[in-house]
Motif scaffolding. Structure first.
Motif, PDB file in Angstrom:
ATOM      1  N   GLN A  14       0.861  -1.183   0.000  1.00  0.00           N
ATOM      2  CA  GLN A  14       0.000   0.000   0.000  1.00  0.00           C
ATOM      3  C   GLN A  14       0.887   1.220   0.000  1.00  0.00           C
ATOM      4  O   GLN A  14       1.206   1.781   1.043  1.00  0.00           O
ATOM      5  CB  GLN A  14      -0.920  -0.025   1.219  1.00  0.00           C
ATOM      6  CG  GLN A  14      -1.786  -1.275   1.260  1.00  0.00           C
ATOM      7  CD  GLN A  14      -2.660  -1.322   2.488  1.00  0.00           C
ATOM      8  OE1 GLN A  14      -2.721  -0.365   3.256  1.00  0.00           O
ATOM      9  NE2 GLN A  14      -3.339  -2.443   2.669  1.00  0.00           N
ATOM     10  N   ASN A  66      -0.534   4.418   1.452  1.00  0.00           N
ATOM     11  CA  ASN A  66      -0.989   4.407   2.834  1.00  0.00           C
ATOM     12  C   ASN A  66       0.121   4.937   3.726  1.00  0.00           C
ATOM     13  O   ASN A  66       1.168   4.312   3.870  1.00  0.00           O
ATOM     14  CB  ASN A  66      -1.346   2.970   3.231  1.00  0.00           C
ATOM     15  CG  ASN A  66      -2.041   2.908   4.556  1.00  0.00           C
ATOM     16  OD1 ASN A  66      -1.967   3.850   5.343  1.00  0.00           O
ATOM     17  ND2 ASN A  66      -2.702   1.800   4.811  1.00  0.00           N
ATOM     18  N   TYR A  83       0.130   5.386   6.903  1.00  0.00           N
ATOM     19  CA  TYR A  83       0.106   5.022   8.318  1.00  0.00           C
ATOM     20  C   TYR A  83       0.915   3.752   8.555  1.00  0.00           C
ATOM     21  O   TYR A  83       0.449   2.642   8.330  1.00  0.00           O
ATOM     22  CB  TYR A  83      -1.332   4.833   8.790  1.00  0.00           C
ATOM     23  CG  TYR A  83      -2.149   6.083   8.603  1.00  0.00           C
ATOM     24  CD1 TYR A  83      -1.903   7.200   9.391  1.00  0.00           C
ATOM     25  CD2 TYR A  83      -3.140   6.164   7.628  1.00  0.00           C
ATOM     26  CE1 TYR A  83      -2.623   8.365   9.210  1.00  0.00           C
ATOM     27  CE2 TYR A  83      -3.862   7.317   7.443  1.00  0.00           C
ATOM     28  CZ  TYR A  83      -3.602   8.415   8.230  1.00  0.00           C
ATOM     29  OH  TYR A  83      -4.309   9.567   8.057  1.00  0.00           O
ATOM     30  N   THR A  84       2.139   3.937   8.986  1.00  0.00           N
ATOM     31  CA  THR A  84       3.013   2.788   9.201  1.00  0.00           C
ATOM     32  C   THR A  84       3.452   2.672  10.659  1.00  0.00           C
ATOM     33  O   THR A  84       4.442   2.050  10.967  1.00  0.00           O
ATOM     34  CB  THR A  84       4.263   2.884   8.328  1.00  0.00           C
ATOM     35  OG1 THR A  84       4.897   4.126   8.602  1.00  0.00           O
ATOM     36  CG2 THR A  84       3.923   2.784   6.871  1.00  0.00           C
ATOM     37  N   GLU A  85       2.696   3.294  11.493  1.00  0.00           N
ATOM     38  CA  GLU A  85       3.055   3.198  12.901  1.00  0.00           C
ATOM     39  C   GLU A  85       1.773   3.369  13.691  1.00  0.00           C
ATOM     40  O   GLU A  85       0.900   4.138  13.300  1.00  0.00           O
ATOM     41  CB  GLU A  85       4.048   4.315  13.253  1.00  0.00           C
ATOM     42  CG  GLU A  85       4.658   4.174  14.614  1.00  0.00           C
ATOM     43  CD  GLU A  85       5.731   5.220  14.846  1.00  0.00           C
ATOM     44  OE1 GLU A  85       6.633   5.337  13.993  1.00  0.00           O
ATOM     45  OE2 GLU A  85       5.657   5.917  15.851  1.00  0.00           O
ATOM     46  N   LEU A  86       1.665   2.658  14.739  1.00  0.00           N
ATOM     47  CA  LEU A  86       0.441   2.827  15.522  1.00  0.00           C
ATOM     48  C   LEU A  86       0.724   2.782  17.009  1.00  0.00           C
ATOM     49  O   LEU A  86       1.713   2.216  17.471  1.00  0.00           O
ATOM     50  CB  LEU A  86      -0.599   1.765  15.150  1.00  0.00           C
ATOM     51  CG  LEU A  86      -0.309   0.288  15.379  1.00  0.00           C
ATOM     52  CD1 LEU A  86      -0.649  -0.123  16.802  1.00  0.00           C
ATOM     53  CD2 LEU A  86      -1.143  -0.535  14.415  1.00  0.00           C
ATOM     54  N   GLY A 103     -14.451  -3.910  11.640  1.00  0.00           N
ATOM     55  CA  GLY A 103     -13.215  -3.644  12.370  1.00  0.00           C
ATOM     56  C   GLY A 103     -12.112  -3.033  11.546  1.00  0.00           C
ATOM     57  O   GLY A 103     -11.014  -2.855  12.040  1.00  0.00           O
ATOM     58  N   SER A 104     -12.428  -2.731  10.308  1.00  0.00           N
ATOM     59  CA  SER A 104     -11.361  -2.175   9.487  1.00  0.00           C
ATOM     60  C   SER A 104     -11.650  -0.720   9.157  1.00  0.00           C
ATOM     61  O   SER A 104     -12.773  -0.253   9.245  1.00  0.00           O
ATOM     62  CB  SER A 104     -11.222  -2.984   8.197  1.00  0.00           C
ATOM     63  OG  SER A 104     -12.364  -2.816   7.401  1.00  0.00           O
ATOM     64  N   ASP A 124      -5.785   0.164   3.749  1.00  0.00           N
ATOM     65  CA  ASP A 124      -6.683  -0.188   4.837  1.00  0.00           C
ATOM     66  C   ASP A 124      -5.879  -0.300   6.119  1.00  0.00           C
ATOM     67  O   ASP A 124      -4.672  -0.563   6.106  1.00  0.00           O
ATOM     68  CB  ASP A 124      -7.438  -1.494   4.550  1.00  0.00           C
ATOM     69  CG  ASP A 124      -6.523  -2.666   4.344  1.00  0.00           C
ATOM     70  OD1 ASP A 124      -5.309  -2.447   4.215  1.00  0.00           O
ATOM     71  OD2 ASP A 124      -7.013  -3.800   4.309  1.00  0.00           O
ATOM     72  N   LEU A 125      -6.551  -0.044   7.187  1.00  0.00           N
ATOM     73  CA  LEU A 125      -5.910  -0.100   8.492  1.00  0.00           C
ATOM     74  C   LEU A 125      -6.588  -1.205   9.279  1.00  0.00           C
ATOM     75  O   LEU A 125      -7.781  -1.140   9.551  1.00  0.00           O
ATOM     76  CB  LEU A 125      -6.070   1.235   9.226  1.00  0.00           C
ATOM     77  CG  LEU A 125      -5.600   2.473   8.460  1.00  0.00           C
ATOM     78  CD1 LEU A 125      -5.889   3.731   9.255  1.00  0.00           C
ATOM     79  CD2 LEU A 125      -4.117   2.389   8.160  1.00  0.00           C
ATOM     80  N   ILE A 126      -5.827  -2.185   9.598  1.00  0.00           N
ATOM     81  CA  ILE A 126      -6.384  -3.305  10.344  1.00  0.00           C
ATOM     82  C   ILE A 126      -5.727  -3.334  11.703  1.00  0.00           C
ATOM     83  O   ILE A 126      -4.504  -3.434  11.818  1.00  0.00           O
ATOM     84  CB  ILE A 126      -6.155  -4.629   9.596  1.00  0.00           C
ATOM     85  CG1 ILE A 126      -6.932  -4.596   8.298  1.00  0.00           C
ATOM     86  CG2 ILE A 126      -6.587  -5.806  10.441  1.00  0.00           C
ATOM     87  CD1 ILE A 126      -6.617  -5.732   7.389  1.00  0.00           C
ATOM     88  N   GLY A 127      -6.529  -3.236  12.684  1.00  0.00           N
ATOM     89  CA  GLY A 127      -5.961  -3.239  14.021  1.00  0.00           C
ATOM     90  C   GLY A 127      -7.001  -3.608  15.051  1.00  0.00           C
ATOM     91  O   GLY A 127      -6.761  -4.420  15.920  1.00  0.00           O
ATOM     92  N   HIS A 128      -8.179  -3.029  14.880  1.00  0.00           N
ATOM     93  CA  HIS A 128      -9.224  -3.317  15.857  1.00  0.00           C
ATOM     94  C   HIS A 128      -9.768  -4.723  15.640  1.00  0.00           C
ATOM     95  O   HIS A 128      -9.849  -5.218  14.528  1.00  0.00           O
ATOM     96  CB  HIS A 128     -10.342  -2.295  15.737  1.00  0.00           C
ATOM     97  CG  HIS A 128      -9.935  -0.943  16.211  1.00  0.00           C
ATOM     98  ND1 HIS A 128      -9.702  -0.665  17.526  1.00  0.00           N
ATOM     99  CD2 HIS A 128      -9.712   0.208  15.543  1.00  0.00           C
ATOM    100  CE1 HIS A 128      -9.359   0.605  17.653  1.00  0.00           C
ATOM    101  NE2 HIS A 128      -9.354   1.160  16.459  1.00  0.00           N
ATOM    102  N   ILE A 144      -6.940   3.527  18.709  1.00  0.00           N
ATOM    103  CA  ILE A 144      -5.639   3.378  18.056  1.00  0.00           C
ATOM    104  C   ILE A 144      -5.304   4.682  17.359  1.00  0.00           C
ATOM    105  O   ILE A 144      -6.140   5.266  16.673  1.00  0.00           O
ATOM    106  CB  ILE A 144      -5.648   2.208  17.044  1.00  0.00           C
ATOM    107  CG1 ILE A 144      -5.909   0.893  17.774  1.00  0.00           C
ATOM    108  CG2 ILE A 144      -4.319   2.124  16.308  1.00  0.00           C
ATOM    109  CD1 ILE A 144      -5.898  -0.324  16.874  1.00  0.00           C
ATOM    110  N   TRP A 153      -3.123   6.095  14.574  1.00  0.00           N
ATOM    111  CA  TRP A 153      -2.352   5.672  13.405  1.00  0.00           C
ATOM    112  C   TRP A 153      -1.493   6.835  12.971  1.00  0.00           C
ATOM    113  O   TRP A 153      -1.982   7.948  12.825  1.00  0.00           O
ATOM    114  CB  TRP A 153      -3.291   5.251  12.282  1.00  0.00           C
ATOM    115  CG  TRP A 153      -4.243   4.177  12.669  1.00  0.00           C
ATOM    116  CD1 TRP A 153      -5.436   4.341  13.297  1.00  0.00           C
ATOM    117  CD2 TRP A 153      -4.079   2.775  12.471  1.00  0.00           C
ATOM    118  NE1 TRP A 153      -6.028   3.123  13.505  1.00  0.00           N
ATOM    119  CE2 TRP A 153      -5.215   2.136  13.005  1.00  0.00           C
ATOM    120  CE3 TRP A 153      -3.079   1.991  11.890  1.00  0.00           C
ATOM    121  CZ2 TRP A 153      -5.382   0.757  12.975  1.00  0.00           C
ATOM    122  CZ3 TRP A 153      -3.251   0.626  11.857  1.00  0.00           C
ATOM    123  CH2 TRP A 153      -4.388   0.020  12.400  1.00  0.00           C
TER     124      TRP A 153
END
Lengths: 934, 458
Positions: free
Chosen positions: B28, B31, B33-36, B343-344, B399-403, B428, B430
């Motif tokens: 991606q 995207n 967002y590479t840190e959370l 959740g995404s 996409d951000l997958i974490g939750h 979270i 991001w």
């Protein structure tokens, strides 16, 4: 991380057949000559033939006033350990060298008896016939019923390896001081209780006597007293006096902790804190004590013996009563605490001395890398104590090595200071040998706490050890000196080349040659240290002056006679003694090089290997290793001179080099050289340098072995290791818990720490993983189960696949990003020749150290991250950064990500406020994963 | 090493492929967002996130606790306790002028109280508990320096928490949504009705306000679920059965001259409402957001972009998520972020397709939005057509997958990142890893300079 992988090949840890295994040829400077007797199956590290016990143990003995010296217990409490070793005999030996003048009585000018708060004495002695060498820690405990109120005890660490005792003297001293302090704390408590009881009895007795006297007075209305009445009155007066004296004693014993409290944080119930007290103890002025002063015989031998309430005037014979056991003397709690501590000591010092030394050296060097050492090292133990203790095994080193070592020696503490992270490391050494008198004179804190104490180093001198002569002799190789004389500052210590009288003095009196059954006191430093330093030489209470007798029975037959002046010199005045001793030192070395030995003791290997190829010194692996390490950083010299604000004392460097050279040239004039070597090679810290290292070693060995197996078995080890190094959580999935745990253990050596916490490794998880877990853990062992929970767990794995690499231990597959770099290939070559787990572990550590140094450079180069000028666009910074990584650091492809991740960890660690843990970050990449199969 | 890569290939266990949801691979590029950072604190579903200022936000949820966070560091600033039931509404009340007044947050809870908190001190300023029913929505009229609470009635409060005026009892169900309109008006969604209220200064005092019901709009066939104000002239409402009505904000009509979209209702077969097909749950307009040109609607699992000028849906993603889309936000850079019950969080970009004729768009649009219950074949045919037709389309860029549970809401903080809150009790943050990394370097060298440590240079 420090140690070179293959130099410590000779660690006694695995089977003998491994010893026979030949490593590929090493570079010349790394190679260790073969042990000549290898053909006979001899193990150069095998036990001394003379020793009758299988391994080191701790012995507690008492000098009982009834039966004389007797052994009380050994640790480990296993008859096999002491074997045929005669504990009774050895107890006699060690108890007969108690030089502390423990004394209770009426000091002159004092109306009441004084309790001596005697500091422990620490002595090294050897019995070459028994093949036993011991660190002996004498202490006295108080017992109201004992003669003089004191019961002398000693704890001895007994080893067949003399070098071990000598080189670990400081550590042993520190650890035993803790144990002793614990015992004494409990003893004071018990003693105070005893006194209280006694006081109550006395009080009661007085009341009774008083009543009787009154009755007699009433009954007797004549003008004179009957003899009976006079007797009663005397008795009453005696009891009154007793009460006052006991009250005084009670006050003394109770005031002790408070006096200590003034000195430092005093936690009498924590054995650990004994160290603190020891620290301050060394600052106290020992001059107050003068125990050898001829005091009056303690009156309390006449003290009526104890009866339940009424105290009779007549004293009982001391042989009639049963003495209290150690446990009773010290309160059960403290007794068990002490035993724990002693067990800990036993564990800590288990193993070969070269291993202990290597361990200490790497720790010392690691300590200096305060910025990066958390990454791959278990820094928890680094924080415990300042382990900047350096190697001391200088005897076996060549002159040049000593030379360099001296420079490093001096460098090391400075580096530590300059990094500002371990200021405490130069704090005082807890050498406390002074008598602590309950005098009006309070212990002085005159010596600065921050100055590092330099004990006298005589006990370390090579010559002393070389002087072991006859079979049945016990040699007191050294005792720790007490008092102000010891408190030399660090700077003094690191400037040992000055031709100070101290240099020679340290030898003085330490030289005795002994005949059979004599006790040789090579050097003692009496706890009473009123004596000015320059007179110390004359002080040592040499017990015997018998001429040296060459005894063929002894396993050791060095030739101190080579210098005939030795024996004569002893009878001469101190000055000549100094000189002659020095000469003996040289002579000893020479003598050892001569091949007239029968059974060489490897432990005593002062002999340079070149001569006959015998490996008699422990390997000194730290030298090349250290150079390599330094090479990763700006360089050895650069580190001291350029990077760090504290300059190396160049005078010292050149000076010591000169001296050592000159000492090479003329052995007879080696005084200054030896002293410099001795003082620099000694440790000045009380650091229990290898706390918990035993467990750590075992873990390392196992992990290394498992890792070796892993890289051989799994062709996809590289991407798996890359995942770990780049901070991507690796999940090891499997049904069999043992197998998963083994894999996790194997891989755990590749996991960088995120901070000074435990490794982010979770060996076994049975529930579904969550995002939070990936923040916390970088290596997880996960159960594969058929239950719904297991299905959930698998689902979570695929859901979070972006953050994970999954190693399926059952189907032997790995799902993770591609790796095309070169670092991991070096790290985990499946064709590696390394056979041993611990060697491989060290190999890994050395490569990881390289990575760390790269990450360090990358992190702390300003222009790689921030623009030089304000107008500079971000792109040029980025390109500069990438150029640095690729060209300067020589990294390719994914290796860059490893270094970037490590750099990120370094940054986080550096900027993190000490107090707060900080939020754990999860960094990740959007990169595709691939499936690897066998 | 590649030789070991025998089975090299994409992962076998691609779960997502089973559904028709568009997926994006692991690569991606767009995207950021590479840190959370995971912010833990809540003990129940976190439903609300509100921004307080540039770097602070508040979170609230079913545990009744409000947390204040630093959006940069993830530091927990305050933990506000006071409510005994779940939070039903939260609104920030920033200071109206540069006086000493600090930022406030107003929270309403199912315990029928409203509490005003001071963001600077983390203390409770005042608590109002005179409500007869749960307050379900809160709106701050910054211009008038008053705030409104909507439950079974509508109350107007000033900053000092004086009740200025209130309406009579409206409905038991209560007001579900409120939106501020020009001319001191507010629109309140009460069931299927949209009621316009006007606030007017009372004659007898400067502080007094009166609230009057001006108009009731009954055009929706079902409960109004979302309402958004596009600009001063327009606001849009959506209902549970997928109706979307664009209203004139000034005269509250859908026949307003400024908005002639509604004029097209002369055609009998073209309803002014935009009816969405599929089951009611699937078509419920969960959330609406807008920029100046378009209204973005989260309808069921899909996302629809409705252009106000063209008066039609210009792009859509029928199944943007595996489950209901709960929140949508338009970013300044033509990107759109959506979060869902699955959740995404997904990042979309609105892109233009040039080659396709514009005429086909309405067809596709109507087919897609389909009237009635189209049978499966027709539906698929429509879908096929639809794939070729839109001028614009939404491209999944990340996409951000974490939750692990439904993502209730998110808050976009620009370059500080994105905060998402979820039913798994977590928030979270991001972040852009590159930016964070260079920020850390900056901090590092600042600290080096401060501590006087050696500064290494190249």
């Amino acid at each position: 991380m420090i140690s070179a992988p293959d130099v410590v090949a000779f660690t006694r840890e695995e089977e003998l057949e491994d010893d026979l295994y030949r490593e590929p040829p090493l570079p010349e400077e790394y190679s260790v000559p073969l042990f000549p007797f290898a053909g006979q199956g001899a193990n150069p590290w095998a036990k001394v033939a003379g020793s009758k016990f299988t391994r080191d143990f701790i012995l507690i003995s008492e000098f009982s006033e009834q039966v004389g010296p007797q052994p009380l217990l050994t640790i480990p409490d296993d008859a096999k350990v002491s074997g045929t070793f005669d504990l009774n005999y050895f107890s006699l030996r060690i108890m007969s060298v108690d030089y502390q003048a423990s004394f209770v009585g009426h000091p002159p000018g004092s109306a009441y008896p004084k309790l001596n708060f005697v500091e422990d004495s620490k002595v090294v002695l050897g019995d070459s016939k028994e093949g036993a060498f011991a660190y002996v820690h004498h202490l006295t405990l108080y017992d109201l019923e004992a003669r003089g109120f004191v019961r002398p005890f000693c704890m001895a660490y007994i080893s067949a390896d003399e070098h071990k005792i000598m080189q670990q003297f400081q550590e042993l001293s520190t650890e035993f001081s803790k144990a002793s302090e614990c015992l004494k704390t409990g003893n004071r408590k018990a003693f105070a209780n005893e006194l209280e009881k006694k006081l109550k009895d006395l009080d009661y007795t007085r009341t009774v006597l008083h009543n009787e006297t009154e009755q007699q007075k009433k009954a007797n209305d004549k003008g004179y007293y009957t003899t009976q009445a006079i007797e009663k009155a005397n008795e009453l007066a005696s009891v009154e006096k007793s009460i006052i004296e006991h009250q005084d004693l009670l006050r003394q014993i109770r005031s002790y902790p408070y006096r200590k409290l003034k000195d430092s944080e005093f936690h009498p119930y924590e054995p650990e804190c004994a160290l603190d007290r020891a620290d301050t103890g060394s600052d106290q002025d020992p001059a107050a004590s003068d125990p050898t002063e001829p005091g009056e015989t303690p009156l309390y031998t006449h003290v009526p013996s104890y009866t339940p309430k009424l105290i009779k005037a007549k004293s009982a014979k001391c042989f009639d009563k049963k003495l209290k056991t150690l446990e009773e003397l010290c309160d059960v709690y403290f007794f068990t605490q002490t035993l724990d501590q002693l067990h800990h000591i036993e564990r800590t010092f288990r193993g070969d001395v070269c291993y202990l030394l290597t361990e200490q050296i790497s720790r010392a060097l690691l300590k200096q890398q305060s910025v990066t050492n958390f990454l791959f090292e278990d820094v928890s133990f680094l924080d415990e104590k300042p382990p900047e203790k350096q190697y001391r095994g200088c005897q076996g080193l060549s002159q040049d090595a000593i030379d360099e070592k001296c420079s490093e020696e001096s460098l090391a503490p400075k580096v530590v200071i300059s990094l500002g992270s371990y200021k405490s490391s130069v704090e005082c050494v807890p050498i406390k040998m002074e008598q602590e008198m309950e005098d009006s004179e309070e212990p002085k804190m005159s010596e600065s706490v921050m100055s590092e104490h330099q004990e006298n180093l005589d006990y370390l001198d090579a010559d002393i050890k070389g002087s072991i002569s006859s079979g049945e002799s016990i040699e007191v190789l050294g005792t720790e000196k007490s008092g102000s004389g010891l408190t030399k500052s660090e700077s003094q210590a690191s400037l040992p080349v000055m031709p100070s009288p101290q240099a020679g003095r340290s030898k003085v009196g330490s030289r005795r040659t002994v005949s059979e059954d004599s006790i040789e006191v090579l050097s003692t430093c009496p706890s009473e240290s009123l004596i000015p330093e320059d007179f110390k030489a004359s002080y040592p209470s040499a017990i015997n002056e018998e001429p040296y007798v060459d005894d063929d029975e002894g396993g050791l037959r060095f030739a101190p006679r080579a210098n005939p002046g030795v024996d004569d010199g002893q009878d001469q005045d101190d000055v000549s003694k100094q000189e002659s001793l020095v000469q003996v030192d040289a002579a000893c070395c020479i003598g050892k090089e001569s091949p007239n030995f029968l059974e060489p003791l490897p432990e005593l290997g002062q002999k340079p290997c070149e001569e006959d190829g015998v490996v008699r010194i422990p390997p000194q692996p730290y030298r090349p290793a250290e150079q390599g390490l330094r090479g990763g950083f700006p360089s050895h010299d650069g580190l001291s001179a350029g990077l760090l604000p504290y300059e190396l004392d160049s005078r010292y460097l050149s000076g010591s080099r000169e001296v050592s050279k000159s000492s090479l040239d003329e052995c007879s004039d080696s005084t200054s050289y030896i002293s410099s070597a001795a003082s620099t090679c000694s440790d000045r810290t009380p650091s229990p340098a290898h706390l918990g290292s035993a467990a750590g070693d075992r873990h390392r060995k196992r992990a290394g072995q498992n890792a070796l197996r892993f890289i051989r078995q799994y062709p996809f080890a590289h991407p798996a290791i890359y995942s770990l190094l780049s901070g991507r959580t690796l999940v090891v999935l499997g049904e069999d818990e043992a197998m998963v745990k083994r894999l996790v253990t194997a891989l755990s050596i590749f996991v960088p720490n995120c901070g000074a916490y435990a490794k982010p490794v979770k060996h076994w998880v049975t529930s579904a993983l969550h995002l939070v877990d990936f923040q916390k853990w970088k290596l997880i062992g996960l159960q594969r189960a058929v239950s719904p929970a297991g299905v959930n767990a698998l689902h979570a794995l695929s859901r979070y696949s972006r953050y994970l690499s999954v190693l399926d231990a059952d189907s032997k597959t790995l799902r993770c990003p591609l790796y095309k770099g070169s670092v991991v290939a070096r790290l985990a070559d499946h064709r590696t020749q390394i056979k041993r787990g611990s060697t491989y572990y060290m190999h890994v550590q050395s490569i990881l150290t390289q990575l760390c140094s790269k990450a360090f450079l990358f992190t702390f180069c300003h222009h790689l991250h921030l623009p030089i000028s304000e107008r500079e666009p971000e792109e040029s910074v980025v390109s500069r950064r990438m150029n640095f990584l690729k060209l300067q650091l020589g990294l390719a492809n994914e290796d860059i990500k490893i270094v970037q991740y490590l750099a990120e960890l370094l940054k986080l660690h550096y900027i993190q406020e000490p107090g707060q843990g900080g939020n754990p970050l999860l960094r990740f990449d959007y990169v595709p994963s691939f499936l690897y199969k066998i | 090493m590649l030789r070991w890569l025998i089975g090299g290939g994409r992962e076998p266990q691609g779960l997502a492929e089973k559904s028709s949801v568009q997926t994006i691979g692991e690569e991606q590029i767009q995207n950021p967002y590479t840190e959370l950072l995971v912010l833990k604190g809540h003990q129940d579903i976190v439903r609300f996130l509100v921004q307080i200022d540039d770097c602070r936000f508040a979170s609230a949820g079913d545990d009744g606790i409000i947390f204040l966070w630093n959006a940069q560091t993830g530091e927990k600033l305050y933990e506000l306790h006071g409510h005994t039931h779940k939070i039903t509404a939260i609104a920030p009340f920033s200071s109206s002028d540069v006086t000493e007044e600090t930022d406030l947050i107003i929270t309403a809870s199912a315990d029928r109280t409203v509490i005003v908190w001071d963001c600077a001190s983390g203390r409770q300023v005042q608590k109002v508990s005179c409500f007869h029913s749960t307050v379900k929505c809160l709106t701050v009229l910054q211009r008038l320096n008053v705030w409104l609470s909507g439950g079974s009635d509508l109350c107007v409060w000033n900053r000092k928490l004086d009740l200025l005026c209130k309406t009579s009892h409206l409905t038991d169900a209560g007001i579900s949504a409120l939106v501020e309109l020009p001319k001191n008006c507010v629109a309140a969604a009460v069931g299927k009705e949209l009621i316009i209220f006007r606030l007017s200064a009372s004659n007898n005092g400067s502080e007094g306000w009166n609230i009057l019901e001006v108009k009731r709009l009954v055009d929706h066939q079902d409960n109004i679920s979302s309402i958004v104000s596009v600009n001063d002239l327009t606001f849009v409402t959506g209902s549970h059965i997928g109706e979307l009505i664009v209203w004139d904000a000034l005269d509250w009509t859908k026949q307003a001259s400024e908005c002639n979209f509604w004029d097209s209702s002369v055609h009998p077969d073209v309803q002014p409402e935009i009816k969405l097909s599929q089951s009611p749950h699937e078509t419920s307009v969960q959330h609406l957001t807008s920029d100046e040109e378009c209204v973005f609607a989260a309808v069921g699992k899909g996302i629809y972009v409705y252009n106000l000028q063209m008066k039609r849906v210009i792009a859509c993603q029928r199944t943007a998520h595996d489950s209901t889309v709960l929140h949508l936000e338009k970013l300044p850079n033509r990107q759109l972020i959506s979060c869902s019950e699955d959740g995404s969080v997904r990042i979309w970009e609105l892109r233009e397709k040039q080659q396709l004729p514009a005429e086909s768009v309405p067809t596709g649009f109507f087919n897609m939005w389909g009237f009635g219950r189209a049978n499966k074949q027709a539906h698929q045919a429509a879908k096929k057509m639809h794939e070729n037709t839109p001028v614009y389309f939404l491209e999944l860029v990340g996409d951000l997958i974490g939750h692990s549970s439904a993502v209730q809401m998110f808050l976009y903080f620009g370059e500080l990142g994105l905060a998402t809150c979820s039913a798994d009790h977590l928030i979270i943050l991001w972040k852009d890893g590159e930016r964070e990394s260079s920020l850390r370097s900056l901090t590092l060298f600042k600290k080096l300079a401060q501590s006087g440590d050696l500064q290494l240079r190249l």
